[in-house]
Write a protein that holds these residues in place. Structure first.
Motif, PDB file in Angstrom:
ATOM      1  N   ASP A  22       0.835  -1.210   0.000  1.00  0.00           N
ATOM      2  CA  ASP A  22       0.000   0.000   0.000  1.00  0.00           C
ATOM      3  C   ASP A  22       0.866   1.255   0.000  1.00  0.00           C
ATOM      4  O   ASP A  22       0.544   2.236  -0.675  1.00  0.00           O
ATOM      5  N   ASP A  23       1.975   1.228   0.764  1.00  0.00           N
ATOM      6  CA  ASP A  23       2.896   2.374   0.780  1.00  0.00           C
ATOM      7  C   ASP A  23       3.557   2.552  -0.577  1.00  0.00           C
ATOM      8  O   ASP A  23       3.747   3.682  -1.041  1.00  0.00           O
ATOM      9  N   ARG A  26       0.961   4.206  -2.710  1.00  0.00           N
ATOM     10  CA  ARG A  26       0.758   5.594  -2.287  1.00  0.00           C
ATOM     11  C   ARG A  26       1.883   6.483  -2.815  1.00  0.00           C
ATOM     12  O   ARG A  26       1.638   7.569  -3.337  1.00  0.00           O
TER      13      ARG A  26
END
Length: 190
Positions: A22-23, A26
């Motif tokens: 997810d990072d 992002r």
């Protein structure tokens, strides 16, 4: 997270190593390369301004120690400053009282042996380092109260000053950075 990742990639890292996919996504949305495994492509010591064994920095460090000018005053030839009067002015000059002393991790041994940067110029620290301040010889210059004073780091001529501090004090640059980091006020600037 985006601000830190951008600073690290601007300093030369090929990608930022993060904890989760997810990072990665992002940061990817902000055009920042990231991954969850592997080794870093930039030396963390260099990133923070800790000189290598040859006392060189290959990049502009992201860490900087900064103080501020509290006041200035004339110092006449023969007059002395700070505890023990370890510095006497050879000529008439102007001195600045600057925030940053041994309570902030600027070691007392650096009195009469370190420089600071004010604006584009480098000036010597004179006299003993006090608890919260030191004195800087401005020569025939003058500066306004509140003007920033760089002890080390940043992009200027003192970015690698921790190497010289290490020679004077006998401590490693990393040891000094740790002490300063534990004592000084930390502020984020991007």
């Amino acid at each position: 997270m985006v601000e830190v990742a951008r600073i690290v990639t601007d300093a030369g890292a090929e990608a930022v190593i993060v904890d989760s996919p997810d990072d990665v996504a992002r940061l990817g949305a902000d055009n920042i390369a990231a991954r969850t495994d592997g080794r870093g492509s930039i030396d963390p010591h260099q990133l923070f301004g800790i000189p290598n064994s040859t006392a060189l920095l290959d990049s502009v460090p992201v860490m900087r120690l900064e103080g501020r000018v509290l006041s200035t005053k004339p110092l006449h030839a023969g007059e002395a400053v700070s505890y023990g009067y370890t510095h006497r002015a050879a000529l008439d000059c102007r001195v600045a009282l600057v925030t940053g002393g041994y309570a902030q991790g600027i070691l007392r041994a650096l009195g009469n042996h370190a420089d600071v940067q004010i604006g584009e110029r480098v000036f010597p620290v004179v006299g003993r380092i006090a608890m919260d301040v030191c004195v800087v010889d401005l020569g025939d210059s003058d500066v306004d109260a509140g003007t920033p004073v760089v002890f080390f780091g940043g992009a200027g001529p003192l970015r690698g000053a921790l190497a010289q501090w290490s020679e004077v004090t006998g401590l490693t640059a990393l040891e000094m950075a740790v002490v300063i980091g534990s004592q000084g006020d930390r502020e984020w600037s991007a």
